[in-house]
Design an enzyme around this catalytic site. Structure first.
Site, PDB file in Angstrom:
ATOM      1  N   ASP A  17       0.808  -1.224   0.000  1.00 35.35           N
ATOM      2  CA  ASP A  17       0.000   0.000   0.000  1.00 35.35           C
ATOM      3  C   ASP A  17       0.839   1.271   0.000  1.00 35.35           C
ATOM      4  O   ASP A  17       0.438   2.299   0.555  1.00 35.35           O
ATOM      5  CB  ASP A  17      -0.975   0.008   1.204  1.00 35.35           C
ATOM      6  CG  ASP A  17      -1.847  -1.233   1.211  1.00 35.35           C
ATOM      7  OD1 ASP A  17      -2.213  -1.702   0.122  1.00 35.35           O
ATOM      8  OD2 ASP A  17      -2.133  -1.742   2.321  1.00 35.35           O
ATOM      9  N   LYS A  20       1.846   2.104  -5.167  1.00 32.31           N
ATOM     10  CA  LYS A  20       2.381   1.553  -6.426  1.00 32.31           C
ATOM     11  C   LYS A  20       1.475   1.887  -7.618  1.00 32.31           C
ATOM     12  O   LYS A  20       1.936   2.263  -8.674  1.00 32.31           O
ATOM     13  CB  LYS A  20       2.520   0.024  -6.315  1.00 32.31           C
ATOM     14  CG  LYS A  20       3.480  -0.419  -5.244  1.00 32.31           C
ATOM     15  CD  LYS A  20       3.464  -1.915  -5.051  1.00 32.31           C
ATOM     16  CE  LYS A  20       2.245  -2.454  -4.361  1.00 32.31           C
ATOM     17  NZ  LYS A  20       2.071  -2.104  -2.954  1.00 32.31           N
ATOM     18  N   LYS A  22      -0.653   4.337  -8.162  1.00 32.53           N
ATOM     19  CA  LYS A  22      -0.559   5.723  -8.617  1.00 32.53           C
ATOM     20  C   LYS A  22       0.714   5.944  -9.427  1.00 32.53           C
ATOM     21  O   LYS A  22       0.684   6.572 -10.491  1.00 32.53           O
ATOM     22  CB  LYS A  22      -0.571   6.679  -7.414  1.00 32.53           C
ATOM     23  CG  LYS A  22      -0.358   8.136  -7.803  1.00 32.53           C
ATOM     24  CD  LYS A  22      -0.217   9.059  -6.602  1.00 32.53           C
ATOM     25  CE  LYS A  22       1.208   9.513  -6.417  1.00 32.53           C
ATOM     26  NZ  LYS A  22       1.368  10.603  -5.440  1.00 32.53           N
ATOM     27  N   ALA A  45      -4.266  -7.698  -3.742  1.00 31.69           N
ATOM     28  CA  ALA A  45      -3.779  -6.336  -3.973  1.00 31.69           C
ATOM     29  C   ALA A  45      -4.938  -5.376  -4.175  1.00 31.69           C
ATOM     30  O   ALA A  45      -5.998  -5.751  -4.668  1.00 31.69           O
ATOM     31  CB  ALA A  45      -2.892  -6.316  -5.214  1.00 31.69           C
ATOM     32  N   GLY A  46      -4.707  -4.128  -3.799  1.00 34.16           N
ATOM     33  CA  GLY A  46      -5.646  -3.052  -4.116  1.00 34.16           C
ATOM     34  C   GLY A  46      -4.801  -1.850  -4.492  1.00 34.16           C
ATOM     35  O   GLY A  46      -4.110  -1.291  -3.644  1.00 34.16           O
ATOM     36  N   HIS A  47      -4.796  -1.508  -5.771  1.00 34.40           N
ATOM     37  CA  HIS A  47      -3.953  -0.410  -6.259  1.00 34.40           C
ATOM     38  C   HIS A  47      -4.859   0.747  -6.677  1.00 34.40           C
ATOM     39  O   HIS A  47      -5.664   0.611  -7.596  1.00 34.40           O
ATOM     40  CB  HIS A  47      -3.098  -0.884  -7.443  1.00 34.40           C
ATOM     41  CG  HIS A  47      -2.111  -1.951  -7.062  1.00 34.40           C
ATOM     42  ND1 HIS A  47      -1.308  -2.600  -7.958  1.00 34.40           N
ATOM     43  CD2 HIS A  47      -1.788  -2.473  -5.841  1.00 34.40           C
ATOM     44  CE1 HIS A  47      -0.548  -3.477  -7.317  1.00 34.40           C
ATOM     45  NE2 HIS A  47      -0.825  -3.422  -6.027  1.00 34.40           N
ATOM     46  N   GLN A 225       1.819  -6.051  -3.383  1.00 35.69           N
ATOM     47  CA  GLN A 225       2.312  -6.182  -2.012  1.00 35.69           C
ATOM     48  C   GLN A 225       3.609  -5.366  -1.859  1.00 35.69           C
ATOM     49  O   GLN A 225       3.753  -4.348  -2.509  1.00 35.69           O
ATOM     50  CB  GLN A 225       2.531  -7.653  -1.628  1.00 35.69           C
ATOM     51  CG  GLN A 225       1.231  -8.448  -1.476  1.00 35.69           C
ATOM     52  CD  GLN A 225       0.594  -8.847  -2.795  1.00 35.69           C
ATOM     53  OE1 GLN A 225       1.216  -9.459  -3.626  1.00 35.69           O
ATOM     54  NE2 GLN A 225      -0.658  -8.498  -2.971  1.00 35.69           N
ATOM     55  N   ASP A 334       2.846  14.550   1.934  1.00 36.37           N
ATOM     56  CA  ASP A 334       1.847  15.545   2.363  1.00 36.37           C
ATOM     57  C   ASP A 334       1.165  15.120   3.668  1.00 36.37           C
ATOM     58  O   ASP A 334       0.725  15.965   4.444  1.00 36.37           O
ATOM     59  CB  ASP A 334       0.789  15.745   1.263  1.00 36.37           C
ATOM     60  CG  ASP A 334       0.129  14.426   0.850  1.00 36.37           C
ATOM     61  OD1 ASP A 334       0.871  13.479   0.508  1.00 36.37           O
ATOM     62  OD2 ASP A 334      -1.110  14.333   0.904  1.00 36.37           O
TER      63      ASP A 334
END
Ligand code: GDP
Ligand code: IMO
Ligand code: MG
Length: 426
Positions: A17, A20, A22, A45-47, A225, A334
């Site tokens: 997380d 990756k 973006k 995965a969650g991109h 991952q 940020d």
């Protein structure tokens, strides 16, 4: 092979997380790729990408898919949930991406996650005394069957005869499969129903990828991952079941390692972790809560809150070595805006071993380590949405230079927001 290879591998440099998705989207859009290849993991995965202000979470499809001139491929080291992939495809097509078999290749060698594997993942997590905190997507059991040489590959899944033969073999050989199959017919129908839709995309993707590389096309290879979740080099057993580091990319594609021209690791300016496992710099205080809140640290796949901590330079140094990183992207800086002090772990203290400078191989030893920190002054002004190193506040620049010194790699880019534009070049 052309004289120069253009193969960039981008990996997660922490426990996942890192952002990756973006960065693949950004790099692919900058002409960094003709072909984007996802090489391991599955729908664990969650991109997350933001395309024209709209949030999209990709689980199995490579994050270059929204650039129409690029081809996307899933190579052999990936495990695929077919019905979820169809849902993802439909969602993407509805968002105007043109996904045709000439620009989306699925490896016939990739292994298939079946309802059985998802069932096994759930059972093993609920019955064990040492849960990993998996995503329960069937990832571990699918890779286990692959290693046991009893798995189902995409090329066989999309053919009715070979898929049926696999089911019959499992009925004969896998204890419990027969009853499970009989009792979960609705799940199997959905599973089998996705085959016809995916069949046109299934091909010898690795051969096509190699030919693309040989003809001078630029490859951007997308990890899922993070390197600290690598099955060999991560914090075992609290890892995923695949080779998440750079090495996994060449194994998955069948590409000569010398052809990788660049390895980039994405790390946050802090660290998160989902699931169980040691995490020396974890923050359980208000500062941790503040970072989690500002960073919106909830899992993109399971929605679980992510554990949060200070940047760990011991672990990141290790990843620079293991994944052979030429460059680090320091993302989500940020999120740190407004903190008076920012800490970075430079070493660990272990009650028996004393000061440790290298990541221990043993998760139990790592769990006993407390971090030794170097402190940096924070910054209060909002970071620029995009720009150059010189546009950053002085404290941010000092922090970035400090990270470079502590991890032994150049920070080439910095993330200052979730959008495509939010990149600062160092
Ligand atoms: P991945 O799995 O490595 O692709 O990362 P995830 O998508 O799971 O998690 C990264 C999260 O941070 C997502 O919600 C992104 O939209 C968000 N994100 C990415 N880069 C930045 C950034 O520079 N700043 C902020 N504030 N959010 C970011
Ligand atoms: P992306 O690609 C963060 C973690 C799980 C669990 C361990 C094993 O979005 O960075 P698994 O289901 O793979 O057997 O679970 O790995 N995990 C991730 N953590 N981001 C991910 O993917 C992850 N994929 C798996 O939480 O601790
Ligand atoms: Mg993610």
């Amino acid at each position: 092979m052309s004289q120069f290879s253009h193969v960039t591998v981008l990996v997660g440099a922490q426990w996942g997380d890192e952002g990756k998705g973006k960065w693949i989207d950004i790099l692919a859009g900058e002409g960094g790729a003709d072909l984007v290849v996802r090489y391991q993991g599955g729908n664990n995965a969650g991109h997350t990408l933001f395309v024209e202000g709209q949030k999209i979470v990709l689980h199995q499809i490579p994050s270059g898919i929204f650039h129409p001139s690029q081809t996307c491929a899933i190579s052999s080291g990936v495990v695929i949930n077919p019905s979820e992939l169809v849902i993802e495809l439909d969602r993407i097509i509805a968002r105007s991406a043109d996904v045709t078999p000439d620009r989306f290749w699925i490896s016939a060698r990739a292994h298939v996650i079946t309802p059985w594997h998802i069932h096994l993942d759930g059972v093993s997590e609920s019955k064990t005394t040492q849960p990993i905190g998996t995503t329960k997507r069937g990832i571990g059991p699918t890779y286990a069957d692959k290693a046991s040489r009893i798995g189902l590959r995409m090329g066989h899944y999309v053919q009715v005869r070979t898929c049926q033969e696999w089911i019959e073999r499992m009925m004969e050989n896998a204890p419990g499969f027969k009853d499970f199959y009989r009792d979960t017919q609705d799940q199997w129908q959905k599973f089998l129903g996705a085959a016809a839709r995916l069949a046109p995309f299934v091909c010898d993707a690795e051969s096509r990828i190699r030919h693309a590389a040989q003809s001078g096309k630029k490859l951007l290879v997308e990890g899922a991952q993070g390197t600290l979740l690598d099955i060999d080099h991560g914090t075992y057993p609290y890892v995923t079941a695949s080779s998440t580091g750079t090495g996994g990319a060449v194994a998955s594609i069948g590409l000569a390692p010398r052809l990788v021209s660049q390895a980039i690791g994405v790390a946050k300016g802090y660290v998160t972790r989902v699931g169980e496992g040691p995490f020396p710099t974890e923050l359980k205080d208000d500062i941790g809560k503040q970072i989690a809140h500002r960073g919106q640290e909830f899992g993109a796949t399971t929605g679980r809150p992510r554990r949060v901590g200070w940047l760990d330079a011991v672990a990141l140094r290790y990843v620079v070595e293991v994944s052979g990183l030429d460059a680090v992207i320091l993302n989500k800086l940020d999120v740190l805006t407004g903190l008076k002090e920012i800490k970075v772990a430079t070493a660990y203290h272990h009650p028996e071993k004393g000061k440790i400078l290298e990541l221990p191989w043993d998760a139990e030893v790592l769990a006993q380590c407390t971090p030794i920190y170097e402190s940096f002054k924070g910054w209060s002004q909002e970071l620029p949405a995009s720009g150059r190193f010189a546009d950053l506040p002085e404290e941010t620049r000092i922090y970035i230079k400090g990270v470079e010194r502590l991890v032994g790699a150049k920070v080439t880019m910095v993330g200052t927001g979730p959008n495509r534009e939010n990149a600062v070049y160092c």
